[in-house]
Motif scaffolding. Structure first.
Motif, PDB file in Angstrom:
ATOM      1  N   GLU A 107       0.821  -1.205   0.000  1.00  0.00           N
ATOM      2  CA  GLU A 107       0.000   0.000   0.000  1.00  0.00           C
ATOM      3  C   GLU A 107       0.858   1.260   0.000  1.00  0.00           C
ATOM      4  O   GLU A 107       0.527   2.249  -0.647  1.00  0.00           O
ATOM      5  N   ALA A 108       1.984   1.199   0.736  1.00  0.00           N
ATOM      6  CA  ALA A 108       2.849   2.378   0.813  1.00  0.00           C
ATOM      7  C   ALA A 108       3.451   2.697  -0.555  1.00  0.00           C
ATOM      8  O   ALA A 108       3.448   3.846  -0.993  1.00  0.00           O
ATOM      9  N   ILE A 109       3.945   1.674  -1.234  1.00  0.00           N
ATOM     10  CA  ILE A 109       4.548   1.971  -2.551  1.00  0.00           C
ATOM     11  C   ILE A 109       3.479   2.416  -3.537  1.00  0.00           C
ATOM     12  O   ILE A 109       3.687   3.332  -4.328  1.00  0.00           O
ATOM     13  N   GLU A 110       2.301   1.788  -3.469  1.00  0.00           N
ATOM     14  CA  GLU A 110       1.247   2.188  -4.413  1.00  0.00           C
ATOM     15  C   GLU A 110       0.865   3.652  -4.211  1.00  0.00           C
ATOM     16  O   GLU A 110       0.603   4.368  -5.180  1.00  0.00           O
ATOM     17  N   ALA A 111       0.857   4.090  -2.957  1.00  0.00           N
ATOM     18  CA  ALA A 111       0.537   5.498  -2.688  1.00  0.00           C
ATOM     19  C   ALA A 111       1.597   6.409  -3.303  1.00  0.00           C
ATOM     20  O   ALA A 111       1.277   7.433  -3.918  1.00  0.00           O
ATOM     21  N   VAL A 112       2.874   6.026  -3.168  1.00  0.00           N
ATOM     22  CA  VAL A 112       3.958   6.839  -3.738  1.00  0.00           C
ATOM     23  C   VAL A 112       3.863   6.869  -5.261  1.00  0.00           C
ATOM     24  O   VAL A 112       3.970   7.921  -5.890  1.00  0.00           O
ATOM     25  N   LEU A 113       3.643   5.704  -5.870  1.00  0.00           N
ATOM     26  CA  LEU A 113       3.620   5.628  -7.334  1.00  0.00           C
ATOM     27  C   LEU A 113       2.476   6.454  -7.907  1.00  0.00           C
ATOM     28  O   LEU A 113       2.600   7.058  -8.969  1.00  0.00           O
ATOM     29  N   LYS A 114       1.372   6.476  -7.184  1.00  0.00           N
ATOM     30  CA  LYS A 114       0.231   7.269  -7.629  1.00  0.00           C
ATOM     31  C   LYS A 114       0.508   8.763  -7.413  1.00  0.00           C
ATOM     32  O   LYS A 114       0.325   9.573  -8.312  1.00  0.00           O
ATOM     33  N   ARG A 115       0.987   9.090  -6.193  1.00  0.00           N
ATOM     34  CA  ARG A 115       1.228  10.492  -5.846  1.00  0.00           C
ATOM     35  C   ARG A 115       2.240  11.132  -6.793  1.00  0.00           C
ATOM     36  O   ARG A 115       2.108  12.273  -7.184  1.00  0.00           O
ATOM     37  N   PRO A 174      15.643 -14.271 -26.575  1.00  0.00           N
ATOM     38  CA  PRO A 174      15.391 -13.630 -25.283  1.00  0.00           C
ATOM     39  C   PRO A 174      14.327 -12.549 -25.481  1.00  0.00           C
ATOM     40  O   PRO A 174      14.461 -11.683 -26.343  1.00  0.00           O
ATOM     41  N   SER A 175      13.253 -12.628 -24.711  1.00  0.00           N
ATOM     42  CA  SER A 175      12.107 -11.750 -24.894  1.00  0.00           C
ATOM     43  C   SER A 175      11.780 -11.061 -23.571  1.00  0.00           C
ATOM     44  O   SER A 175      11.475 -11.725 -22.578  1.00  0.00           O
ATOM     45  N   PHE A 176      11.846  -9.733 -23.564  1.00  0.00           N
ATOM     46  CA  PHE A 176      11.754  -8.954 -22.325  1.00  0.00           C
ATOM     47  C   PHE A 176      10.417  -8.229 -22.227  1.00  0.00           C
ATOM     48  O   PHE A 176      10.024  -7.514 -23.153  1.00  0.00           O
ATOM     49  N   GLY A 177       9.728  -8.405 -21.111  1.00  0.00           N
ATOM     50  CA  GLY A 177       8.549  -7.599 -20.815  1.00  0.00           C
ATOM     51  C   GLY A 177       8.997  -6.392 -20.007  1.00  0.00           C
ATOM     52  O   GLY A 177       9.240  -6.495 -18.806  1.00  0.00           O
ATOM     53  N   ILE A 178       9.113  -5.255 -20.685  1.00  0.00           N
ATOM     54  CA  ILE A 178       9.716  -4.078 -20.039  1.00  0.00           C
ATOM     55  C   ILE A 178       8.866  -3.582 -18.862  1.00  0.00           C
ATOM     56  O   ILE A 178       9.391  -3.223 -17.804  1.00  0.00           O
ATOM     57  N   GLY A 179       7.551  -3.590 -19.013  1.00  0.00           N
ATOM     58  CA  GLY A 179       6.677  -3.104 -17.944  1.00  0.00           C
ATOM     59  C   GLY A 179       6.793  -3.939 -16.679  1.00  0.00           C
ATOM     60  O   GLY A 179       6.791  -3.415 -15.558  1.00  0.00           O
ATOM     61  N   ARG A 180       6.887  -5.256 -16.845  1.00  0.00           N
ATOM     62  CA  ARG A 180       7.019  -6.128 -15.669  1.00  0.00           C
ATOM     63  C   ARG A 180       8.356  -5.904 -14.976  1.00  0.00           C
ATOM     64  O   ARG A 180       8.441  -5.868 -13.749  1.00  0.00           O
ATOM     65  N   ILE A 181       9.410  -5.780 -15.778  1.00  0.00           N
ATOM     66  CA  ILE A 181      10.734  -5.523 -15.205  1.00  0.00           C
ATOM     67  C   ILE A 181      10.703  -4.196 -14.443  1.00  0.00           C
ATOM     68  O   ILE A 181      11.171  -4.092 -13.307  1.00  0.00           O
ATOM     69  N   LEU A 182      10.109  -3.201 -15.066  1.00  0.00           N
ATOM     70  CA  LEU A 182      10.033  -1.876 -14.449  1.00  0.00           C
ATOM     71  C   LEU A 182       9.288  -1.961 -13.113  1.00  0.00           C
ATOM     72  O   LEU A 182       9.744  -1.422 -12.101  1.00  0.00           O
ATOM     73  N   TYR A 183       8.183  -2.682 -13.095  1.00  0.00           N
ATOM     74  CA  TYR A 183       7.439  -2.772 -11.842  1.00  0.00           C
ATOM     75  C   TYR A 183       8.264  -3.471 -10.756  1.00  0.00           C
ATOM     76  O   TYR A 183       8.287  -3.047  -9.600  1.00  0.00           O
ATOM     77  N   CYS A 184       8.946  -4.545 -11.125  1.00  0.00           N
ATOM     78  CA  CYS A 184       9.751  -5.266 -10.129  1.00  0.00           C
ATOM     79  C   CYS A 184      10.889  -4.387  -9.610  1.00  0.00           C
ATOM     80  O   CYS A 184      11.222  -4.429  -8.424  1.00  0.00           O
ATOM     81  N   ILE A 185      11.480  -3.592 -10.483  1.00  0.00           N
ATOM     82  CA  ILE A 185      12.528  -2.672 -10.019  1.00  0.00           C
ATOM     83  C   ILE A 185      11.938  -1.678  -9.027  1.00  0.00           C
ATOM     84  O   ILE A 185      12.564  -1.355  -8.012  1.00  0.00           O
ATOM     85  N   LEU A 186      10.736  -1.207  -9.297  1.00  0.00           N
ATOM     86  CA  LEU A 186      10.088  -0.304  -8.343  1.00  0.00           C
ATOM     87  C   LEU A 186       9.987  -0.982  -6.975  1.00  0.00           C
ATOM     88  O   LEU A 186      10.358  -0.413  -5.956  1.00  0.00           O
ATOM     89  N   GLU A 187       9.508  -2.227  -6.976  1.00  0.00           N
ATOM     90  CA  GLU A 187       9.380  -2.926  -5.682  1.00  0.00           C
ATOM     91  C   GLU A 187      10.745  -3.174  -5.046  1.00  0.00           C
ATOM     92  O   GLU A 187      10.919  -2.998  -3.844  1.00  0.00           O
ATOM     93  N   HIS A 188      11.711  -3.611  -5.851  1.00  0.00           N
ATOM     94  CA  HIS A 188      13.038  -3.918  -5.285  1.00  0.00           C
ATOM     95  C   HIS A 188      13.721  -2.657  -4.754  1.00  0.00           C
ATOM     96  O   HIS A 188      14.644  -2.751  -3.947  1.00  0.00           O
ATOM     97  N   SER A 189      13.319  -1.496  -5.254  1.00  0.00           N
ATOM     98  CA  SER A 189      13.993  -0.247  -4.870  1.00  0.00           C
ATOM     99  C   SER A 189      13.322   0.471  -3.712  1.00  0.00           C
ATOM    100  O   SER A 189      13.874   1.421  -3.181  1.00  0.00           O
ATOM    101  N   PHE A 190      12.122   0.034  -3.348  1.00  0.00           N
ATOM    102  CA  PHE A 190      11.333   0.818  -2.400  1.00  0.00           C
ATOM    103  C   PHE A 190      11.587   0.467  -0.940  1.00  0.00           C
ATOM    104  O   PHE A 190      11.674  -0.693  -0.574  1.00  0.00           O
ATOM    105  N   TRP A 191      11.694   1.485  -0.114  1.00  0.00           N
ATOM    106  CA  TRP A 191      11.758   1.319   1.344  1.00  0.00           C
ATOM    107  C   TRP A 191      11.309   2.617   1.980  1.00  0.00           C
ATOM    108  O   TRP A 191      11.062   3.607   1.296  1.00  0.00           O
ATOM    109  N   THR A 192      11.155   2.594   3.283  1.00  0.00           N
ATOM    110  CA  THR A 192      10.789   3.834   3.981  1.00  0.00           C
ATOM    111  C   THR A 192      11.836   4.118   5.036  1.00  0.00           C
ATOM    112  O   THR A 192      12.477   3.201   5.562  1.00  0.00           O
TER     113      THR A 192
END
Lengths: 651, 651
Positions: free
Chosen positions: B14-22, B500-518
């Motif tokens: 919920e915290a990351i979703e709030a940041v991504l939206k804001r 090799p076939s890359f889903g850029i949006g999925r990678i991007l989302y996972c990077i967001l999660e891997h990068s997030f902390w408070t």
């Protein structure tokens, strides 16, 4: 330098088409399946050229001006494009030949047939049709043969008038022209059905139930408008600001032709600059105001002429020819961008739209047109879309798409207002009360003034209200309508939008034409004189032969260039150096580095310039530094002044 | 560093979703129209993050390995996707509730219902369901409440087996499971129709007559295969080589959920590496062979386990777990790319496809899966598509899609051949002669051997030939069929494809999660610890206040950074420095430069690091040089070692 084509060299479309095909700049999509008209694939050099144009665009516009770039979806639900007007108005007129089933785009058909008749008339009169017009080739394909028939002088005049106004006719008018001048299927002579509107959007269904109708977007703009409030927030509520988007859009052309100039799927780059309608000044205007552009204003065209007005942007704006500073600013920025990537400025003009050809949303529009062998081509449209889009989306969704600006000085406004005697009003109208209240509070000032007059005069008002049965009578014991004086601290307004919209594929094709020439000594040797900034590959690295000693040096040069961020290709194929350079002249590679036996001894390499074929020689370090400077804009003379002229290998 | 999130900090979606939206990283497309599920727009920081990922991808793969990038159309005619198998097989199973009209994706429904029953069982048994699984939140939305019901041990086992194999069931099998375990509409309890196949391609009509059926491409691969011959030519006929493409693809999901992880329109980056089927070695294999990856091979999964095998790529290939060097090479390159852009290597595994889940074209496939709060997500599929695609398109179009290789040593081959006595053969069969000749010359070796035997035995052969009426009888005076010895100088083969076939949006989302902390001191202060390489903006420039003296310095810092090619933003809003930094921590901006009164005096500026909030101070020149070094990969300690620690402004 705008082009190195010798002044006396005629442009040869067949020659460039052969090069573009041979070097796979682009080709028909699904070629092995017979192709689909209006769809093209970009091969490696075309794809790299496109990427470099897009990269320059992003730096020139988005980064330079802190624009808010977004990436929005192509799939768009029906409702959005219904509101924007595209469902109803984004259409061309088509005529069907009921006998053969062939379908023609009405305006193109009229144009082709009348032009070929005019040509037949000239021949019939024995007039010298000097150099064949470059437009002819394409047209001949449709209108198989030009009939040599003399026309009356007045008919010639009528045809010419029609051709000058061809972009502005309605479907009905096209139908009348087709009828009056007996325009038929050029192939079979068959009579055509009258023109009907054909919507140019590709339709599809979203989701498994098939109930959500959608389209592929016809422009990237709508996605930007719909995100207006989020973007304004992101910009910390500051105005003016611009959003930008680069992406594919779609247009289901009736009968595409003219190669990359009229395709069904194309890359666009669009800017939506949101501005206060009361203040369209631009703070960086002075940076472009002295630029001289070639204008073709609407009044000149209305008089059937095409004379160019050369003027500075400053003068064009102050004389009112260009409506406002922001519009003028973007025309200047467009000019700088196009010439930066290799457009010949003498083949660029800014043509103002005439009232009858304006898109349904535009208040004013200037097209940057590039000249090509197909004539003048609209490549960048810069339109003032006014508040049209934000207004219609806000009205449809009930979401406010406005700017709220705190006024430095509060202002006093006079306005009519309705006051309700709530104690009586509610009980009197019961369940209808909210609807009636809503009706009254959403009247505009003019309506309120009239209702107020009626109330004063008759002691009541009588109105029809949606969703309330019968006439509604409201007397003056329930409401009062009076002009009041209020102090406002906030100004709320819907921004206007200035939109520069770039067709990347068309620009790319025109750059190909503007860059192409052949060596005077051998017309089979084509050259594409791209600017280093956009050239697909900047450096060709050629070892003299397949001798083992050259391989590690080649690798070293390639990886040193990569570290400098300069794209390069090695060509160690067994053909002669001259052949390898010729191949890369066709690919538009501006620089060539040769590795030979001398290199193995002393590390020196040769550097060749594509257009002049001049060569210089120096240490690897010095040559690479020269290349880096020239890729960043330094001239050959300046960049190579410390290197030695080299005349060893001849081509 | 893979993430700076403190080890004991639980991830809070919920915290990351709030940041991504804001901060408008992305949002639902057509939001003001109520949105369309599965469609998202990227706002400015999401768009910049995506552009930086794509740019890194292009450098890491295309430029580094001289791949041939192409840009092919999304609109694709029916015939092409019929041949590729997508019209028949690119489908999911859906179940309709006839009472409500709701549609469910069958495998997802089974998964959700069984998982919720297993959870209810645990609760009923009073077992501690330790920390709630991160997957729960999403699931609860569908299966409204978990019924606390105890299950038999053997039922639990059956459920678990089904869940382990959920990706591999056919529609019929899913139907049986739904029937057997009484799985109904979780909302209403209503009985569902049996699963039917739903093709996931968006359909449209190309051109005005509506007769050319087309689809939006489900992958970029087909456009690359169709251009194979042109690309091979472009590559001067050299093998192996790779093409690459970056572009949008489409998938009409039945009921998209999970945000960016399952969308209907998405950016892909795909490589098609064309290789000799007899030689799948890779010349740069040794550059990755010592890399240790986390593998989840198919036999482990078949045993219902998920244990990771850690191994070097070299060992994985030599043991046969990974089929060949080229496949292994790309797994290594994928690993290097993902970790370069900020994926946490501990949350990355390579999972091999089981036979029953393989796409219809794949011979072997390894998915790079990234761990997120939604579980393990397939982000990069590296498949060996064998010669499937080139073979089917060649067969359908009769265009050869092959490599012709001159053999260094000619080889001797024995083969059956047909010889015709032309003088007799033609007159005998007249107009049918070409068809019969074609029939005989297109038989394979085995058929020719049989026909030869028949001819020897019976003195004639009797065959049915398409387009020739009745049985055709050919006797041995007209033809002979014999085994002959031939010398061949050319080897012709259809290449295999490693993709090799890359889903850029999925990678991007996972990077967001891997990068997030408070920040531990304040859970409301989110931080996105992007690597500088991909951070949307590299430097925030903040003047201490709106004092006039700061404005020209701010502009100077911004334009100096632009010259260095480093993206920056000024924030001169009136909120406190601390607030401005917090905002930019949420945007993932790695560096901050502060301009204060000391700057006006001596030109020194402060540099802040996002994650540690450490600050140093130095001259503008030195600080900018430090930033440039760190953007290119130098650590903070190394990059700032000559600058002074600064503890002036506190946040």
């Amino acid at each position: 330098m705008s082009s190195v084509r010798p002044a006396d060299q005629a442009f040869n479309r067949e020659a460039i088409e052969a090069v573009l095909k041979r070097r796979f700049f682009y080709g028909p999509a699904f070629d092995i399946y017979g192709g689909v008209s209006g769809l093209y694939d970009y091969g490696p050099p075309g794809c790299a050229l496109q990427a470099n144009i897009v990269d320059t665009w992003r730096k020139h516009f988005v980064l330079e001006e802190d624009m808010l770039e977004v990436d929005t979806t192509m799939l768009t639900p029906h409702e959005v494009l219904k509101t924007s007007g595209h469902v109803d108005k984004f259409a061309d007129w088509m005529c069907k030949d009921p006998a053969t089933g062939e379908i023609f785009r009405a305006d193109h058909l009229v144009e082709e047939v009348l032009e070929s008749r005019l040509k037949g008339n000239l021949e019939a009169r024995g007039l010298n049709i000097d150099a064949p017009k470059e437009d002819d080739k394409k047209r001949k394909k449709k209108v198989k043969e030009i009939k040599v028939v003399k026309l009356e002088d007045e008919v010639v005049e009528e045809y010419e008038t029609i051709l000058a106004k061809i972009d502005g006719y309605s479907g009905e008018e096209l139908g009348e022209i087709i009828e009056k001048y007996n325009i038929t299927n050029p192939g079979s002579g068959g009579k055509l059905h009258p023109p009907v509107a054909f919507n140019l959007m590709f339709e599809t269904a979203i989701g498994p139930s098939g109930q959500l109708k959608g389209y592929l977007r016809p422009e990237t703009a709508q996605g930007q408008f719909l995100n207006f409030s989020k973007l304004l927030d992101f910009n910390n509520l500051k105005m003016p600001f611009a959003s930008a988007s680069i992406g594919k859009s779609f247009r289901n052309e009736i009968s595409p032709r003219s190669g990359l100039l009229r395709v069904r799927e194309f890359l666009m780059a669009e800017i939506e600059h949101f501005v206060d309608p009361k203040d369209k000044r631009h703070k960086r205007f002075k940076e472009v105001s002295d630029l001289k552009l070639r204008f073709l204003p609407k009044d000149v065209q209305a008089a059937g002429k095409t004379d160019i007005t050369e003027a500075t942007i400053g003068d064009a704006v102050s004389s009112g020819m260009v409506d406002n500073e922001t519009l003028g600013y973007f025309l200047g920025r467009v000019f700088l961008f196009l010439t930066k990537i290799g457009v010949n400025p003498e083949r660029l003009r800014f043509r103002q739209h005439m009232a009858n050809e304006m898109a349904h949303y535009a208040a004013d529009c200037w097209d940057a047109e590039l000249h090509s062998s197909y004539g003048w081509i609209e490549c960048v449209g810069t339109a003032d879309r006014s508040a049209y889009d934000l207004t219609v989306h806000a009205a449809r969704t009930k979401e406010k798409l406005v700017v709220r600006e705190t006024l430095e000085e509060p202002i006093t406004v006079e306005a009519f207002e309705v006051d309700f005697d709530k104690k009586k009003f509610g009980p009197k109208f019961r369940k209808d009360a909210p609807k009636i209240e809503n009706f009254l509070t959403t009247r505009n000032q003019c309506e309120l003034e009239n209702l107020g007059d009626e109330l004063t005069k008759d002691g009541k008002i009588v109105v029809d209200i949606d969703g309330v049965e019968g006439k509604v009578e409201i007397d003056s014991s329930l409401i009062s309508i009076e002009k009041k004086t209020k102090t406002e601290h906030i100004r709320e307004y819907t921004p206007n939008v200035i939109e520069p919209s770039f067709g990347i594929g068309r620009i790319l094709y025109c750059i190909l034409e503007h860059s192409f020439w052949t060596r005077p000594e051998d017309s089979a040797r084509g050259v594409l004189s791209f600017k280093p900034l956009v050239a697909p590959t900047k450096v060709l690295v050629v070892p003299l032969s397949s001798n083992e000693a050259f391989a590690p040096i080649t690798q070293d040069v390639i990886s040193s260039l990569r570290k400098l961020g300069i794209s390069s290709k090695a060509d160690d194929s067994s053909v002669s150096i001259g052949k390898r350079y010729s191949r890369n002249d066709e690919l538009g590679t501006p620089f060539g580095v040769t590795i030979d036996f001398q290199t193995v001894k002393d590390g020196s390499i040769t550097l060749r310039e594509r257009d002049s074929t001049k060569q210089v020689r120096g240490s690897q370090k010095d040559v690479l530094a020269a290349i880096q400077a020239m890729v960043n804009g330094t001239s050959w003379e300046e960049g190579t002044k410390d290197l030695n002229v080299f005349e060893g290998q001849q081509e």
